[in-house]
Motif scaffolding. Structure first.
Motif, mmCIF file in Angstrom:
data_model
loop_
_atom_site.group_PDB
_atom_site.id
_atom_site.type_symbol
_atom_site.label_atom_id
_atom_site.label_comp_id
_atom_site.label_asym_id
_atom_site.label_seq_id
_atom_site.Cartn_x
_atom_site.Cartn_y
_atom_site.Cartn_z
ATOM 1 N N SER A 315 46.251 -18.854 33.478
ATOM 2 C CA SER A 315 46.379 -17.525 34.089
ATOM 3 C C SER A 315 45.237 -16.590 33.711
ATOM 4 N N PHE A 316 44.348 -17.032 32.835
ATOM 5 C CA PHE A 316 43.349 -16.142 32.221
ATOM 6 C C PHE A 316 42.084 -16.044 33.072
ATOM 7 N N ASP A 317 41.678 -14.824 33.354
ATOM 8 C CA ASP A 317 40.364 -14.574 33.949
ATOM 9 C C ASP A 317 39.412 -14.299 32.797
ATOM 10 N N ALA A 318 38.615 -15.303 32.428
ATOM 11 C CA ALA A 318 37.768 -15.214 31.240
ATOM 12 C C ALA A 318 36.494 -14.421 31.463
ATOM 13 N N ASN A 319 36.258 -13.950 32.665
ATOM 14 C CA ASN A 319 35.034 -13.206 32.965
ATOM 15 C C ASN A 319 35.215 -11.742 32.585
ATOM 16 N N VAL A 320 35.286 -11.479 31.279
ATOM 17 C CA VAL A 320 35.506 -10.113 30.799
ATOM 18 C C VAL A 320 34.171 -9.381 30.694
ATOM 19 N N ASP A 321 34.229 -8.054 30.742
ATOM 20 C CA ASP A 321 33.017 -7.247 30.663
ATOM 21 C C ASP A 321 32.339 -7.435 29.310
ATOM 22 N N ARG A 322 31.021 -7.482 29.352
ATOM 23 C CA ARG A 322 30.251 -7.637 28.118
ATOM 24 C C ARG A 322 30.416 -6.426 27.211
ATOM 25 N N PHE A 323 30.396 -5.243 27.774
ATOM 26 C CA PHE A 323 30.461 -4.023 26.961
ATOM 27 C C PHE A 323 31.775 -3.271 27.167
#
Length: 779
Positions: A315-323
């Motif tokens: 279920s995880f969207d691993a594309n999290v914001d860098r900052f």
């Protein structure tokens, strides 16, 4: 023995998944014994020490695997970095007969309490993200390839799913069924459920029917080990899954189509419960080697070979914001997964073959266990590196030198690599040539064999890359690993300075070790730092301490250790050498402490806040034309004049042998500069909402290094966008009286210690630094 046609069918299909009926019933053990795990014998001579460092007066153990006779000595490295002739031999053991010790690579979950009783219905459920679809691998299994009872769910070549239910007598062609190929894809999560209602077996993939077969009778589970991510053969675990697993479940009934579609829609976020749940493992521990079961039947599991936590679930969207402000603890959709690798190995588990008590009066320094043996008609040397510390009650020397052992570990890509008869060997970033059989060969610059990024390294493994004669650039005699550290050690001894030595792990375990020293010397290629190490230096400087940095690319990546100090973790992203793609940045949180990993500058522990400089880039080490000296600037500064008058004027070169095409030269490979210099080189805009920090107050640039960028290389701005310097900008040499306390002298280049022996003017500068930092020579 199996019928001949059954054995042939096993070989043809690769899915003979049943267990030896006479296997003894499992009992709870702290961890599965090695005998239940497939073994791999690696030819040659390989060794490691049980401790990375040892105090004088304490005992150290060595573990050796050798298929030939060898001599073993314990040695303190001497004043010649190019020859063992002047080393101090501390102890010589009698010649040792060959004794090979196998390794047992491959991670999986071993469940100590298996399924018992006979069944007329069964469902096996799991989420899986395969990293390889080249061969058969187990997912949920209680079987043995040599028996006709048990059950198993697995996947195989080209993405088929296999389902085995054993009745204790039927041949494989009646109890093993496979879906069509192509159902599973690499690096994609898939939901798999295999059901059997007593009459029909079915396989479901991603909520859709993928095959059904008639099968009537009883399932005999057998007395076999229950495994997640592996299969069995003659009682041993093998066919390990190169895959991420989430929410494995075993039911004692067949799930309906409606239930299967509902479980698929839940994306692995809901644990299965109820009287028909024989076992459900949510895999939500995110650290350690224990896997709990949510039902009350005590089918808890134990991870073999560590595996990898903190990767998220389907279920995880691993594309999290860098900052951004992402925090895994606040993400209800992250889910949980466990990453397995068929080449996972972090502790060889070998028996100790040699023990030696270090003399209590031994000098601190770098030591090795030296193995000397004959191979292919030539004499070979193999080295086991370790650090000797001062005893606790011995008076502290004025200087404490840090050995960059985390960096030596980071580059340890071929722990079982082939040895060479040549004394000096060139190791690349990936290591050297691997041994036959392709034993595990991964490091923080080299993926696992199936492509999983390397997030962890084990300390109880052979460590040949940390040998005293390992080079990184052949013709230049250059090294950035243990050999790079040695030059400063030798110079300090020859110049008459007393010093103590510690490893990175020592500082991590006890950040207060710095207290009471006049100078803390960061040496070599001190690239990988943990938060406790950082806080220790921060506290030391705030209390008025003095840091001398003869390193570069310093405090660059954040690392952590497990509680036992046997596993080093680093999750590299957003800079060259990254081991996880940026679209999976959400995987960069560490399992050991739950905190963000990656660049120290972006993990709340920027190195420049403590030592003033940050990384510019790196270049090739194979030719002297890629190196350069320093150019003096502030020659009226007291560090150039007191107590020794250094005969330098602005524009003069130093930190070299006097020729541009001859090494050693202080600037090369990697180099650090001030934030303001880096900001001036920036070509692209900063990321939205971000800006390059300003230089800390109180800093003086004493000299500027030369790097001939026309010869190539890779330079980067603060955000690690590539840049092309228009000048020969190299590492910067600074003196910094910190507003927050303490003083720092930073030479900004890995080769600064290397050049000390060949340039008396550069050596005089360092003597002046030590003098002003309160250190006097003893001889």
């Amino acid at each position: 023995m199996l019928p001949r046609n059954r054995r042939r069918f096993i070989q043809e299909t690769g899915l003979g998944v049943a267990v030896i009926a006479s296997a003894p019933k499992l009992v709870a053990t702290p961890k599965p014994p090695a005998r239940v795990h497939r073994e791999l014998r690696v030819p040659g001579v390989h060794a490691y020490a049980m401790q990375e460092s040892v105090a004088a007066g304490d005992e150290i153990g060595f573990c050796v695997s050798a298929d030939t006779a060898y001599e073993f000595t314990v040695v303190r490295l001497g004043p010649d970095p190019d020859s063992p002739a002047k080393d101090e031999v501390l102890h010589t053991f009698p010649q040792v007969a060959p004794r090979a010790q196998p390794i047992h690579p491959g991670s999986y979950v071993y469940v100590e309490r298996n399924i018992t009783g006979n069944f007329t219905a069964l469902s096996l459920e799991i989420w899986v993200r395969p990293w390889s679809l080249n061969e058969l691998a187990g997912l949920i299994t209680q079987e043995d390839k040599q028996a006709s009872d048990g059950f198993a769910l697995g996947f195989g070549k080209n993405g088929y799913v296999g389902f085995f239910v054993g009745d204790g007598h039927s041949p494989d062609e009646l109890v093993i069924h496979r879906s069509a190929e192509g159902l599973l894809q690499k690096n994609r999560w898939h939901h798999i459920i295999a059901t059997w209602d007593g009459h029909t077996k079915r396989i479901w993939v991603d909520g859709k029917a993928a095959g059904q077969w008639k099968f009537e009778g009883v399932c005999l589970p057998g007395k076999h080990p229950l495994r997640l991510g592996a299969m069995g053969d003659e009682g041993r675990s093998l066919r390990f899954a190169d895959a991420d697993l989430a929410m494995p479940v075993i039911f004692s009934r067949a799930l309906t189509e409606v239930e299967i579609k509902e479980r698929f829609a839940q994306k692995g976020l809901v644990a299965a419960r109820g009287k028909h749940v024989l076992a459900c493992w949510p895999l939500d521990e995110e650290k350690g080697d224990r896997v709990r079961v949510v039902s009350d039947n005590r089918r808890h599991g134990r991870i073999v070979n560590h595996a990898t936590w903190m990767i998220g679930g389907p279920s995880f969207d691993a594309n999290v914001d860098r900052f951004g402000d992402y925090d895994p603890k606040n993400d209800s959709q992250r889910g949980h997964g466990l990453r397995l690798a068929s080449d996972d190995l972090y502790d060889c588990g070998w028996e100790v073959t040699h023990r030696y008590r270090i003399p209590r009066d031994a000098k601190p320094g770098i030591c090795v266990g030296r193995l000397r043996f004959q191979q292919e008609g030539a004499e070979h040397l193999q080295h086991v590196t370790f650090i000797v510390r001062k005893p606790k009650r011995r008076k502290k020397a004025p200087i404490l030198v840090l050995c960059a052992t985390n960096t030596w570990r980071a580059y340890s890509g071929t722990p079982f690599g082939k040895t060479s008869a040549q004394l000096k060997q060139v190791f690349g970033t990936d290591g050297t040539m691997n041994s036959p059989g392709d034993p595990p060969a991964f490091n923080f610059y080299r993926n696992h064999a199936a492509g999983q990024g390397t997030y962890q390294q084990g300390l109880r493994m052979p460590w040949p890359v940390a040998g005293p004669y390992v080079l990184y650039g052949g013709p230049t005699n250059y090294s950035h690993l243990m050999r790079a550290d040695r030059f400063a050690h030798i110079w300090l001894e020859q110049a008459g300075y007393e010093f103590d030595v510690i490893s990175d792990l020592d500082l991590h375990r006890d950040p207060d070790l710095l207290r009471g020293y006049e100078v803390f010397l960061i040496n070599g290629h001190s690239e990988y730092w943990s938060i406790p190490m950082y806080r220790g230096l921060e506290k030391y400087l705030a209390g008025g301490g003095n840091a001398v940095v003869l390193s570069c690319n310093s405090l660059f990546w954040r690392v952590s250790f497990n509680d036992e100090g046997t596993i080093l973790e680093c999750r590299k992203v957003d800079a060259p050498g990254e081991q996880l793609p940026r679209e999976r940045r959400g995987e960069c949180w560490h399992s050991h402490d739950g905190l963000r990993g990656g660049l120290s500058n972006e993990c709340g522990v920027p190195g420049w806040k403590l030592i003033g400089l940050t990384t510019l880039g790196w270049n090739n080490q194979g030719s002297a034309k890629n190196f350069g000296p320093y150019v003096a600037e502030a020659t009226d500064h007291f560090l150039f004049r007191q107590p020794e008058q250094v005969e330098l004027k602005p524009g003069d070169k130093f930190g070299w042998v006097g020729k541009d095409d001859q090494t050693p030269l202080a600037n090369g490979h990697e180099f650090d500069i001030r934030l303001s210099t880096l900001a001036a080189l920036q070509e692209k805009p900063s990321p939205p909402g971000q800006s390059v920090p300003a230089d800390p107050e109180g800093m003086v640039r004493l000299a500027n290094g030369i790097i001939p960028w026309k010869e190539g290389g890779a330079a980067f701005d603060y955000w690690f966008n590539p840049i092309k310097p228009k000048t020969d900008q190299g590492g910067e040499m600074i003196y910094w009286e910190r507003p927050d306390g303490g003083r720092v002298f930073n030479a900004g280049a890995i080769g600064s210690g290397w050049a000390l022996h060949d340039d008396p003017k550069w050596a005089a500068v360092v003597r002046n630094v030590l003098h002003h930092f309160g250190v006097a020579k003893t001889a």
